[in-house]
Design an enzyme around this catalytic site. Structure first.
Site, PDB file in Angstrom:
ATOM      1  N   LYS A 203       0.724  -1.214  -0.118  1.00  0.00           N
ATOM      2  CA  LYS A 203      -0.075  -0.051   0.084  1.00  0.00           C
ATOM      3  C   LYS A 203       0.866   1.265   0.072  1.00  0.00           C
ATOM      4  O   LYS A 203       0.405   2.097  -0.624  1.00  0.00           O
ATOM      5  CB  LYS A 203      -0.968  -0.049   1.239  1.00  0.00           C
ATOM      6  CG  LYS A 203      -1.718   1.177   1.426  1.00  0.00           C
ATOM      7  CD  LYS A 203      -2.781   0.952   2.780  1.00  0.00           C
ATOM      8  CE  LYS A 203      -3.099   2.358   3.020  1.00  0.00           C
ATOM      9  NZ  LYS A 203      -3.934   2.129   4.102  1.00  0.00           N
ATOM     10  N   GLU A 209      10.834  -4.519   4.340  1.00  0.00           N
ATOM     11  CA  GLU A 209      10.844  -5.861   3.999  1.00  0.00           C
ATOM     12  C   GLU A 209      10.245  -6.190   2.392  1.00  0.00           C
ATOM     13  O   GLU A 209      11.285  -6.932   1.652  1.00  0.00           O
ATOM     14  CB  GLU A 209       9.966  -6.749   4.964  1.00  0.00           C
ATOM     15  CG  GLU A 209      10.191  -6.918   6.258  1.00  0.00           C
ATOM     16  CD  GLU A 209       9.766  -5.796   7.140  1.00  0.00           C
ATOM     17  OE1 GLU A 209       9.234  -4.897   6.515  1.00  0.00           O
ATOM     18  OE2 GLU A 209       9.405  -6.006   8.277  1.00  0.00           O
ATOM     19  N   GLY A 263      -4.637  -1.923   5.390  1.00  0.00           N
ATOM     20  CA  GLY A 263      -3.639  -2.957   4.955  1.00  0.00           C
ATOM     21  C   GLY A 263      -4.514  -4.300   4.986  1.00  0.00           C
ATOM     22  O   GLY A 263      -4.535  -5.242   4.234  1.00  0.00           O
ATOM     23  N   ARG A 264      -4.806  -4.644   6.233  1.00  0.00           N
ATOM     24  CA  ARG A 264      -5.668  -5.700   6.595  1.00  0.00           C
ATOM     25  C   ARG A 264      -7.083  -5.988   6.115  1.00  0.00           C
ATOM     26  O   ARG A 264      -7.585  -6.818   6.213  1.00  0.00           O
ATOM     27  CB  ARG A 264      -5.563  -5.933   8.141  1.00  0.00           C
ATOM     28  CG  ARG A 264      -6.190  -5.112   8.932  1.00  0.00           C
ATOM     29  CD  ARG A 264      -5.838  -4.929  10.465  1.00  0.00           C
ATOM     30  NE  ARG A 264      -6.198  -3.691  11.103  1.00  0.00           N
ATOM     31  CZ  ARG A 264      -5.423  -2.742  11.293  1.00  0.00           C
ATOM     32  NH1 ARG A 264      -4.414  -2.516  10.583  1.00  0.00           N
ATOM     33  NH2 ARG A 264      -6.050  -1.624  12.216  1.00  0.00           N
ATOM     34  N   GLU A 349      -4.330  -6.853  14.950  1.00  0.00           N
ATOM     35  CA  GLU A 349      -3.959  -5.384  14.432  1.00  0.00           C
ATOM     36  C   GLU A 349      -4.637  -4.334  14.643  1.00  0.00           C
ATOM     37  O   GLU A 349      -4.608  -3.285  15.084  1.00  0.00           O
ATOM     38  CB  GLU A 349      -3.202  -5.382  13.171  1.00  0.00           C
ATOM     39  CG  GLU A 349      -2.261  -4.519  12.570  1.00  0.00           C
ATOM     40  CD  GLU A 349      -1.603  -4.521  11.545  1.00  0.00           C
ATOM     41  OE1 GLU A 349      -0.229  -4.868  11.574  1.00  0.00           O
ATOM     42  OE2 GLU A 349      -1.922  -4.383  10.481  1.00  0.00           O
ATOM     43  N   HIS A 380      -4.246 -33.252  17.664  1.00  0.00           N
ATOM     44  CA  HIS A 380      -2.849 -34.100  18.133  1.00  0.00           C
ATOM     45  C   HIS A 380      -1.815 -33.222  18.556  1.00  0.00           C
ATOM     46  O   HIS A 380      -0.444 -33.887  18.559  1.00  0.00           O
ATOM     47  CB  HIS A 380      -2.765 -35.179  17.076  1.00  0.00           C
ATOM     48  CG  HIS A 380      -3.598 -35.865  16.599  1.00  0.00           C
ATOM     49  ND1 HIS A 380      -3.934 -37.166  17.325  1.00  0.00           N
ATOM     50  CD2 HIS A 380      -4.725 -35.830  15.708  1.00  0.00           C
ATOM     51  CE1 HIS A 380      -4.824 -37.812  16.897  1.00  0.00           C
ATOM     52  NE2 HIS A 380      -5.369 -37.074  15.939  1.00  0.00           N
ATOM     53  N   LYS A 508      10.101  -0.930  14.202  1.00  0.00           N
ATOM     54  CA  LYS A 508      10.616  -0.570  12.961  1.00  0.00           C
ATOM     55  C   LYS A 508      11.485   0.247  13.113  1.00  0.00           C
ATOM     56  O   LYS A 508      12.734   0.496  12.362  1.00  0.00           O
ATOM     57  CB  LYS A 508       9.676  -0.124  12.101  1.00  0.00           C
ATOM     58  CG  LYS A 508       8.609  -1.152  11.505  1.00  0.00           C
ATOM     59  CD  LYS A 508       7.652  -0.403  10.295  1.00  0.00           C
ATOM     60  CE  LYS A 508       6.190  -0.943  10.195  1.00  0.00           C
ATOM     61  NZ  LYS A 508       5.508  -0.079   9.354  1.00  0.00           N
TER      62      LYS A 508
HETATM   63  O1  F6P Z   1       3.378  -2.646   9.490  1.00  0.00           O
HETATM   64  C1  F6P Z   1       2.248  -2.955   9.573  1.00  0.00           C
HETATM   65  C2  F6P Z   1       1.522  -2.701   8.221  1.00  0.00           C
HETATM   66  O2  F6P Z   1       1.439  -1.486   8.287  1.00  0.00           O
HETATM   67  C3  F6P Z   1       0.225  -3.635   8.107  1.00  0.00           C
HETATM   68  O3  F6P Z   1      -0.483  -2.822   8.659  1.00  0.00           O
HETATM   69  C4  F6P Z   1       0.144  -3.874   6.665  1.00  0.00           C
HETATM   70  O4  F6P Z   1      -0.575  -4.627   6.403  1.00  0.00           O
HETATM   71  C5  F6P Z   1       1.529  -4.131   6.491  1.00  0.00           C
HETATM   72  O5  F6P Z   1       2.436  -3.297   7.233  1.00  0.00           O
HETATM   73  C6  F6P Z   1       2.125  -3.955   5.040  1.00  0.00           C
HETATM   74  O6  F6P Z   1       2.206  -2.559   4.636  1.00  0.00           O
HETATM   75  P1  F6P Z   1       2.179  -2.015   3.049  1.00  0.00           P
HETATM   76  O7  F6P Z   1       1.033  -2.888   2.342  1.00  0.00           O
HETATM   77  O8  F6P Z   1       2.240  -0.802   3.058  1.00  0.00           O
HETATM   78  O9  F6P Z   1       3.559  -2.549   2.601  1.00  0.00           O
END
Ligand code: F6P
Length: 542
Positions: A203, A209, A263-264, A349, A380, A508
């Site tokens: 987003k 990452e 995002g979620r 979250e 199990h 972060k």
């Molecule tokens: O750090 C958490 C977060 O902002 C989540 O809410 C989100 O889904 C994820 O990182 C990834 O964010 P992006 O889509 O901006 O890379």
């Protein structure tokens, strides 16, 4: 609006004294209509809440709580596009991604923008699937690699796994989220850059990452196909055109979404592109239709017959009155293996918050820990604790009546366990039953006395069962939207902002500070003794 000050909350607190003596077995005995009374349905999805430690009075007090917390007005505010995510000054309009709800942001209707991106997504998905959109050397794409994390990974990953029977084999999808090089390296194993389409799903397009993985994937691609291939082999799924362009992805290869999609909650947006590529755009739209149907139900059904409202109210009851600190999510469906992980982000979250909307610290619990694994595997592994541990852990059992995998007897076996486990959690096994069993086995009194406490199951442990005909795109849409709105209901009553996530920022920031310290020869000295010690031990070991 502090919920604990509402009359219904106080009435529930008083009612809890009575509820402590509830025995599910007795509640069923006293009311032959209990199953019918406490189960709800929408389409073919049945939600059985009868195995919760509630009476009709509990439910009417909970419904009163929802009214007093102004839940209906809060629901309308979300659908309308009010900036309910106040700490970020944003609306929360994932519902507008699956149908025209009449929502507006800053006076502008959002539906035309949503439709525009859906059209662009369809053109891309169909073009790639039928070969009209090909790679740099003209070869068809055979593999899709989605690079994203959190909401830009868990939703599409979970949905692709869940809907695998609807894929026709034209494309395979792989997902890379972890910055650990093992993830990307493994995902790219055996892939040919000429036939690989890479989705950079972020987003913000600033997530460390995802950018690290996207840059490495780009190197992998350009090493054999050259720089020009980036524009053909990458698609950005993002709200940030500028950063996507800086990466080398042209605007026509950006599928856009907006800051009013959390995002979620973004599976329904461009972030669902891998799903559309995998199962086709028509199927993806069936998933949107399923969610839309839950949205309409949530917006219009009376609270006592409203699936997400009832599920959310049971969450409040279990957390705030019965003291449950965690909840197990147990899909009796291997295809939903990632559903618990998906719900972990959605619930924790969203509602893992410690202050009210006005910033006041809370003196009541919010989101429980959500965890789980598919049945029967969990049985199990950790079910021992569900049955005989010291904590009360409500469980959600989820299953489909039909399976597309025609292996003789497997589905009945699976479902017999689905039914048996919630029954066992409820019924337990008392001393008299255990004693009779041990006597029948010929054990003497001393041996019986020693074994008996270990073999008793207290029972009376609450669960929800969700059962639908088959796991198809529409049902998956219904199911996810059910949980999204359940989370909304809880957040609305807890008076928290379910749509921000400031809690992920500190780690972060600190990682950003530590990163440069890892490369030099000098020992770390600027942290607490433990963090310095760990960094310096790492430097000696590497
Ligand atoms: O750090 C958490 C977060 O902002 C989540 O809410 C989100 O889904 C994820 O990182 C990834 O964010 P992006 O889509 O901006 O890379």
């Amino acid at each position: 609006m502090t919920p604990t000050r509402l009359p219904a909350w106080q009435a529930l607190a008083a009612h809890h004294a009575t509820a402590q003596s509830f025995r599910l077995k007795d509640l069923f005995r006293q009311d032959p209509q209990r199953f019918a009374r406490f189960s709800l349905s929408l389409d073919d999805l049945l939600l059985d809440a009868s195995k919760h430690l509630v009476s009709a009075e509990t439910m009417s007090l909970l419904t009163a709580l929802a009214e007093q917390a102004r839940l209906p007005a809060q629901i309308e505010a979300m659908f309308r596009g009010d900036k309910i995510n106040a700490t970020e000054g944003r609306a929360a309009l994932h519902t507008a991604l699956r149908g025209d709800t009449g929502a507006r942001v800053d006076g502008e209707p959002v539906a035309p923008r949503v439709q525009g991106v859906l059209r662009k997504m369809r053109a891309l998905a169909e073009g790639v699937r039928d070969g009209g959109i090909a790679g740099q050397t003209g070869r068809r794409f055979t593999h899709v690699v989605n690079i994203g994390i959190g909401g830009s990974d868990l939703g599409p990953l979970m949905a692709c796994e869940a809907l695998r029977p609807y894929a026709d084999g034209r494309l395979t999808c792989r997902f890379v989220s972890n910055v650990d090089g093992a993830h990307l390296a493994t995902a790219l194993e055996g892939l040919d850059p000429e036939t690989t389409l890479i989705l950079a799903a972020s987003k913000t397009f600033t997530t460390q990452e995802t950018l690290a993985n996207a840059r490495s994937a780009r190197q992998w691609l350009t090493a054999s196909l050259g720089e020009a291939a980036v524009a053909r082999h990458f698609v950005a799924l993002s709200a940030n055109y500028a950063e996507a362009a800086r990466f080398g992805i042209p605007a026509e290869r950006v599928l856009e979404f907006w800051d009013w999609v959390g995002g979620r909650y973004s599976l329904w947006s461009a972030i669902g592109c891998s799903v559309a590529l995998y199962i086709g755009m028509d199927r993806f739209e069936e998933m949107l239709a399923g969610a839309r149907s839950m949205d309409q139900h949530f917006r219009t059904a009376p609270p006592e017959r409203n699936l997400p409202v009832v599920l959310g109210l049971l969450g409040i009851w279990n957390t705030n009155f019965l003291g449950a600190e965690s909840r197990a999510v147990l899909p009796y469906d291997q295809r939903l293996a990632r559903f618990p992980a998906y719900l972990q982000q959605l619930e924790m979250e969203s509602n893992g918050k410690r202050v009210a909307r006005d910033g006041t610290p809370l003196d009541y619990a919010t989101s429980p820990v959500v965890w789980g694994e598919p049945g029967t595997n969990g049985q199990h592994a950790f079910f021992q604790l569900l049955h005989q541990g010291t904590q009360l852990i409500p469980a959600d059992f989820i299953a489909a009546a039909r399976s597309p995998y025609a292996l003789d007897g497997h589905h009945e076996l699976l479902l017999s366990n689905f039914f048996a486990q919630s029954e066992a959690l409820m019924l337990g096994k008392d001393e008299a039953q255990v004693r009779a069993e041990l006597q029948a086995q010929g054990l003497g009194e001393a041996a019986i006395a020693a074994l008996l406490p270990h073999k008793v199951f207290p029972g009376n442990r609450p669960s929800t069962s969700i059962l639908f005909r088959e796991l198809n795109p529409r049902t998956l849409g219904l199911l996810i939207a059910l949980y999204e709105h359940k989370v909304f209901v809880e957040g609305a009553i807890w008076n928290i902002n379910s749509f921000d996530q400031w809690g992920v920022e500190l780690g972060k920031a600190l990682a950003g500070k530590i990163l440069p310290e890892l490369s030099g020869p000098q020992p770390a000295t600027g942290h607490d003794a433990s963090t310095n010690g760990l960094i310096n031990h790492y430097k000696r070991l590497r």
